[in-house]
Design a protein around this motif. Sequence first.
Motif, mmCIF file in Angstrom:
data_model
loop_
_atom_site.group_PDB
_atom_site.id
_atom_site.type_symbol
_atom_site.label_atom_id
_atom_site.label_comp_id
_atom_site.label_asym_id
_atom_site.label_seq_id
_atom_site.Cartn_x
_atom_site.Cartn_y
_atom_site.Cartn_z
ATOM 1 N N LEU A 12 0.950 -1.156 -0.277
ATOM 2 C CA LEU A 12 0.002 0.005 -0.093
ATOM 3 C C LEU A 12 0.905 1.248 0.102
ATOM 4 O O LEU A 12 1.905 1.470 1.024
ATOM 5 N N ILE A 13 0.602 1.994 -0.933
ATOM 6 C CA ILE A 13 1.562 3.381 -1.047
ATOM 7 C C ILE A 13 0.421 4.497 -0.721
ATOM 8 O O ILE A 13 -0.527 4.624 -1.483
ATOM 9 N N ARG A 14 0.882 5.099 0.057
ATOM 10 C CA ARG A 14 -0.177 6.424 0.529
ATOM 11 C C ARG A 14 0.051 7.393 -0.469
ATOM 12 O O ARG A 14 0.657 8.548 -0.066
ATOM 13 N N ALA A 15 -0.268 7.379 -1.614
ATOM 14 C CA ALA A 15 -0.284 8.399 -2.656
ATOM 15 C C ALA A 15 -1.539 8.293 -3.708
ATOM 16 O O ALA A 15 -2.049 7.007 -3.628
ATOM 17 N N SER A 16 -1.850 9.171 -4.569
ATOM 18 C CA SER A 16 -2.821 8.938 -5.454
ATOM 19 C C SER A 16 -2.536 7.849 -6.431
ATOM 20 O O SER A 16 -1.389 7.643 -6.687
ATOM 21 N N ILE A 17 -3.623 7.195 -6.995
ATOM 22 C CA ILE A 17 -3.267 6.151 -8.158
ATOM 23 C C ILE A 17 -2.342 6.834 -9.211
ATOM 24 O O ILE A 17 -1.743 5.989 -9.777
ATOM 25 N N GLU A 18 -2.889 8.033 -9.521
ATOM 26 C CA GLU A 18 -2.345 8.686 -10.865
ATOM 27 C C GLU A 18 -0.885 8.983 -10.452
ATOM 28 O O GLU A 18 0.038 8.515 -11.409
ATOM 29 N N ASP A 19 -0.517 9.352 -9.254
ATOM 30 C CA ASP A 19 1.051 9.561 -8.860
ATOM 31 C C ASP A 19 1.825 8.221 -8.796
ATOM 32 O O ASP A 19 2.873 8.289 -9.351
ATOM 33 N N VAL A 20 0.967 7.384 -8.212
ATOM 34 C CA VAL A 20 1.621 5.910 -8.058
ATOM 35 C C VAL A 20 1.941 5.107 -9.605
ATOM 36 O O VAL A 20 2.894 4.698 -10.047
ATOM 37 N N PHE A 21 1.081 5.435 -10.210
ATOM 38 C CA PHE A 21 0.993 4.885 -11.840
ATOM 39 C C PHE A 21 2.088 5.477 -12.808
ATOM 40 O O PHE A 21 3.034 4.798 -13.075
ATOM 41 N N THR A 122 9.825 -6.783 -4.042
ATOM 42 C CA THR A 122 9.441 -6.188 -2.725
ATOM 43 C C THR A 122 10.392 -5.056 -2.225
ATOM 44 O O THR A 122 10.088 -3.897 -1.768
ATOM 45 N N THR A 123 11.593 -5.014 -2.563
ATOM 46 C CA THR A 123 12.828 -4.048 -2.591
ATOM 47 C C THR A 123 12.146 -2.860 -3.453
ATOM 48 O O THR A 123 11.975 -1.690 -2.851
ATOM 49 N N VAL A 124 11.619 -3.137 -4.805
ATOM 50 C CA VAL A 124 11.219 -1.961 -5.591
ATOM 51 C C VAL A 124 10.089 -1.379 -4.787
ATOM 52 O O VAL A 124 9.765 -0.061 -4.919
ATOM 53 N N LEU A 125 8.937 -2.045 -4.109
ATOM 54 C CA LEU A 125 7.764 -1.490 -3.716
ATOM 55 C C LEU A 125 8.386 -0.703 -2.545
ATOM 56 O O LEU A 125 7.679 0.321 -2.077
ATOM 57 N N ASP A 126 9.176 -1.165 -1.625
ATOM 58 C CA ASP A 126 9.640 -0.386 -0.355
ATOM 59 C C ASP A 126 10.127 1.091 -0.867
ATOM 60 O O ASP A 126 9.632 1.882 -0.166
ATOM 61 N N GLY A 127 11.072 0.780 -1.942
ATOM 62 C CA GLY A 127 11.641 2.234 -2.323
ATOM 63 C C GLY A 127 10.594 2.945 -2.691
ATOM 64 O O GLY A 127 10.876 4.233 -2.818
ATOM 65 N N CYS A 128 9.702 2.552 -3.606
ATOM 66 C CA CYS A 128 8.678 3.481 -4.316
ATOM 67 C C CYS A 128 7.773 4.030 -3.085
ATOM 68 O O CYS A 128 7.519 5.282 -3.153
ATOM 69 N N LYS A 129 7.448 3.403 -2.070
ATOM 70 C CA LYS A 129 6.857 3.616 -0.802
ATOM 71 C C LYS A 129 7.567 5.058 -0.351
ATOM 72 O O LYS A 129 6.812 6.043 -0.151
ATOM 73 N N ALA A 130 8.792 4.758 0.110
ATOM 74 C CA ALA A 130 9.603 5.924 0.670
ATOM 75 C C ALA A 130 9.833 7.011 -0.274
ATOM 76 O O ALA A 130 9.629 8.241 0.326
#
Length: 148
Positions: A12-21, A122-130
Amino acid sequence: MSSEIYVEAQMLIRASIEDVFEAFINPDLTVNFWFTKSTGRLEEGETITWEWEMYDARSEVKVLQIVPNSLIKTEWGDPSSRVDYEFKKMKEGTLVIIKSYGFSQTGEDLLKIINDNTGGFTTVLDGCKAYLEHGINLNLIKDKFPKK
């Protein structure tokens, strides 16, 4: 993909779907949490190259399908496999699910690629979240295998 072996990582990334995409489509953003260089944005039907300069590694990425703010389907790696990126709008932000499948390896080689894919995505997602939540580039990919 129903009976096929696949690897799945999610966050889960606490950002808008547009920003995450956009962070996964636009290499100007993606370099802050994944690869170091890209030949361009992800566009359906195109093949682009991702590079990890610190490892002298690169991969040709075939973009099979893009559904804006919902799905990116790719094929890449050596030997190649399929990697899907799903984006789901949640009350708290965006759930990103990365699924890798279509492995040609068997036995110990299959176990190794499953382990590598699970840890890597998992590392990619962790980095994206940060990066998206706090504006921090943690250098997770660069520091995963430091030069000795």
